[in-house]
Design a protein around this motif. Structure first.
Motif, PDB file in Angstrom:
ATOM      1  N   ILE A  83       0.849  -1.203   0.000  1.00  0.00           N
ATOM      2  CA  ILE A  83       0.000   0.000   0.000  1.00  0.00           C
ATOM      3  C   ILE A  83       0.884   1.253   0.000  1.00  0.00           C
ATOM      4  CG2 ILE A  83      -1.695   1.346   1.306  1.00  0.00           C
ATOM      5  CD1 ILE A  83      -2.892  -1.130  -0.018  1.00  0.00           C
ATOM      6  N   LEU A  84       1.883   1.268   0.883  1.00  0.00           N
ATOM      7  CA  LEU A  84       2.817   2.396   0.925  1.00  0.00           C
ATOM      8  C   LEU A  84       3.550   2.538  -0.404  1.00  0.00           C
ATOM      9  CD1 LEU A  84       4.535   2.032   4.429  1.00  0.00           C
ATOM     10  CD2 LEU A  84       3.226   3.995   3.625  1.00  0.00           C
ATOM     11  N   LEU A 120       2.698   1.490  -3.372  1.00  0.00           N
ATOM     12  CA  LEU A 120       1.785   1.918  -4.430  1.00  0.00           C
ATOM     13  C   LEU A 120       1.598   3.435  -4.394  1.00  0.00           C
ATOM     14  CD1 LEU A 120      -0.211   1.230  -6.702  1.00  0.00           C
ATOM     15  CD2 LEU A 120      -1.948   0.890  -4.931  1.00  0.00           C
ATOM     16  N   GLY A 121       1.374   3.966  -3.214  1.00  0.00           N
ATOM     17  CA  GLY A 121       1.201   5.414  -3.078  1.00  0.00           C
ATOM     18  C   GLY A 121       2.444   6.185  -3.493  1.00  0.00           C
ATOM     19  N   ILE A 122       3.594   5.705  -3.080  1.00  0.00           N
ATOM     20  CA  ILE A 122       4.853   6.374  -3.426  1.00  0.00           C
ATOM     21  C   ILE A 122       5.112   6.281  -4.923  1.00  0.00           C
ATOM     22  CG2 ILE A 122       7.361   6.279  -3.149  1.00  0.00           C
ATOM     23  CD1 ILE A 122       6.758   5.350  -0.210  1.00  0.00           C
ATOM     24  N   TYR A 129       2.984   5.783  -7.351  1.00  0.00           N
ATOM     25  CA  TYR A 129       2.000   6.601  -8.068  1.00  0.00           C
ATOM     26  C   TYR A 129       2.415   8.076  -8.045  1.00  0.00           C
ATOM     27  CZ  TYR A 129      -2.286   9.036  -9.249  1.00  0.00           C
ATOM     28  OH  TYR A 129      -3.199   9.874  -9.832  1.00  0.00           O
ATOM     29  N   SER A 130       2.823   8.563  -6.885  1.00  0.00           N
ATOM     30  CA  SER A 130       3.225   9.964  -6.745  1.00  0.00           C
ATOM     31  C   SER A 130       4.437  10.283  -7.616  1.00  0.00           C
ATOM     32  CB  SER A 130       3.543  10.290  -5.283  1.00  0.00           C
ATOM     33  OG  SER A 130       2.419  10.055  -4.476  1.00  0.00           O
TER      34      SER A 130
END
Length: 172
Positions: free
Chosen positions: A157-158, A160-162, A164-165
């Protein structure tokens, strides 16, 4: 503390990723921009495409290896996931090799489906692009019983967020 330790699972992927972005932005190490598939085709489609280069392979392979070693050398083990108490060279090799393998498998499948390099056809496939290398690493770490499935889930999850950013910043 648990969040910091879970985040540490991503560091051997994040540091090489940052280095790769810098290398691409400033056109460093252009000698390694050669495609991994040497422009070979299968049924008229490239095996991998131009985006999978020796630069990316080397940066992730050796970057993960070096990062794992440096983590164990310079950081307090309290802040690191227990995986880093193992042989840092072996952990680095697992990260470097299987991150690349996840990327290569995804690119190979995309070419067979006729999806151009660097493109996504839907949200599900875009998520696959963001997670492909991480899935490769996570699968092996869980298989070898080096991390728990819950650790992989939260790190995913972490990650994926990183990812994506960073992806959004790169394409501006």
């Amino acid at each position: 503390m648990q969040l910091v330790q879970t985040f540490s699972l991503l560091v051997p992927i994040l540091i090489p990723g940052i280095f790769l972005v810098i290398s691409l932005r400033f056109k460093l190490f252009t000698i390694f921009y050669l495609s991994l598939d040497f422009k070979q085709t299968l049924n008229g489609e490239r095996f991998l495409g131009d985006n999978k280069t020796f630069l990316g392979f080397f940066v992730y392979f050796f970057g993960a290896f070096i990062t794992c070693y440096l983590l164990t050398l310079f950081f307090n083990p309290t802040y690191l996931h227990q995986i880093f108490s193992k042989n840092p060279f072996m952990i680095g090799l697992i990260y470097g090799f299987f991150y690349n393998l996840g990327e290569i498998i995804n690119s190979f499948i995309k070419r067979r489906l006729g999806i151009p390099p660097g493109k996504s056809v839907n949200t599900f496939q875009y998520l696959g692009d963001l997670l492909d290398g991480l899935i490769g690493v996570a699968f092996v770490l869980v298989l070898l019983d080096l991390v728990s499935i819950s650790d992989v889930f939260f790190a995913g999850i972490l990650g994926l967020g990183i990812h994506y950013s960073v992806d959004q910043l790169m394409h501006r």
